[in-house]
Write an enzyme that holds these catalytic residues in place. Structure first.
Site, PDB file in Angstrom:
ATOM      1  N   ASP A 102       0.874  -1.171   0.000  1.00 33.81           N
ATOM      2  CA  ASP A 102       0.000   0.000   0.000  1.00 33.81           C
ATOM      3  C   ASP A 102       0.918   1.230   0.000  1.00 33.81           C
ATOM      4  O   ASP A 102       2.113   1.125   0.290  1.00 33.81           O
ATOM      5  CB  ASP A 102      -0.882  -0.037   1.255  1.00 33.81           C
ATOM      6  CG  ASP A 102      -1.620   1.263   1.501  1.00 33.81           C
ATOM      7  OD1 ASP A 102      -2.332   1.719   0.595  1.00 33.81           O
ATOM      8  OD2 ASP A 102      -1.455   1.828   2.599  1.00 33.81           O
ATOM      9  N   ASP A 149      -0.172   5.076   1.005  1.00 27.47           N
ATOM     10  CA  ASP A 149      -0.403   6.050   2.076  1.00 27.47           C
ATOM     11  C   ASP A 149      -0.384   5.396   3.444  1.00 27.47           C
ATOM     12  O   ASP A 149      -1.150   4.464   3.711  1.00 27.47           O
ATOM     13  CB  ASP A 149      -1.750   6.749   1.861  1.00 27.47           C
ATOM     14  CG  ASP A 149      -1.734   7.667   0.649  1.00 27.47           C
ATOM     15  OD1 ASP A 149      -1.159   8.755   0.759  1.00 27.47           O
ATOM     16  OD2 ASP A 149      -2.271   7.286  -0.406  1.00 27.47           O
TER      17      ASP A 149
END
Length: 237
Positions: free
Chosen positions: A15, A17
């Site tokens: 991922d 953020d």
């Protein structure tokens, strides 16, 4: 309590953020400011709900929950204007660079599955281009036409796995995530997920992850049959 059993993996998906980039506090400040401009608060429980979601889903949820007189497009444009300068200088999370270098050195295929749009991804990573060259591909959930449903649906991780050369089985891919929505999505895709949760996340929201760490500095690749870190190599402080 039984000892968890981790299965061997060959590919790694990150991922963006809150996992690779320290963006979540920036987003929190942005949405707090927008809410305050309308005389509203931006509560922590709403922040938890939007973690990991696609941009349009985030905007719709904030607007409906806080009853803001905005379209989703208007809210996203306000957020872009507020965040533009800060995101251009956003820092890596602790331990990211060392782990990426280690996996790259051992030729472990890596990719990114982010709920950001392609424009958002570029804005956050342009100043870190040399570091992001280690990834084979990036799936930007908010702008990729193949990603029909955002996290917590598994679409983005399944699509990300399918774009590796040889299309490895989902069970051979491991995901690094910070959000409960991302963890749910990765598990639904049939993948193991290492969670490095947001500092403000209540611990009960981490229960479903395959493994929970305080930082990527703490990750031991050999737990998933990946090459161990060089014992003489230093980790980020």
């Amino acid at each position: 309590m039984s000892t968890p059993v981790f299965k061997p993996v060959t590919h790694v998906i990150f991922d963006l953020d809150g996992t690779l980039l320290d963006t979540e506090q920036i987003h929190k400040k942005t949405y707090t400011k927008i809410a305050n401009d309308f005389g509203k608060e931006f509560p922590d429980d709403l922040r938890l709900q939007i973690l990991g979601k696609q941009e349009m889903d985030v905007a719709k949820l904030i607007i409906s929950t806080l009853q803001l007189n905005l379209t989703p497009e208007e809210l996203l444009e306000k957020a872009r204007i507020i965040e533009e300068n800060e995101l251009k200088n956003v820092k890596l999370m602790n331990g990211v660079e060392d782990l990426l270098n280690h996996l790259c050195q051992h030729k472990i295929p890596m990719a990114i599955a982010t709920s950001s749009s392609e424009d958002g991804f570029r804005m956050k990573t342009n100043h870190l281009k040399n570091i992001f060259t280690v990834f084979h591909h990036v799936v930007t959930g908010s702008s990729d036409p193949e990603v029909k449903n955002g996290k917590p649906a598994p679409d983005i991780f399944k699509i990300c796995a399918s774009r590796f050369p040889g299309s490895p089985a989902n069970c051979k891919c491991m995901v690094f995530e910070d959000s409960p929505n991302g963890v749910t999505a990765a598990l639904a895709a049939g993948m193991q997920v290492v969670m490095v949760p947001d500092r403000m996340l209540p611990r009960e929201f981490t229960a479903n992850a395959t493994c929970v760490l305080d930082s990527l500095e703490d990750f031991c690749p050999e737990m998933f049959s990946l090459p161990p870190r060089d014992s003489s190599g230093s980790r980020s402080s």
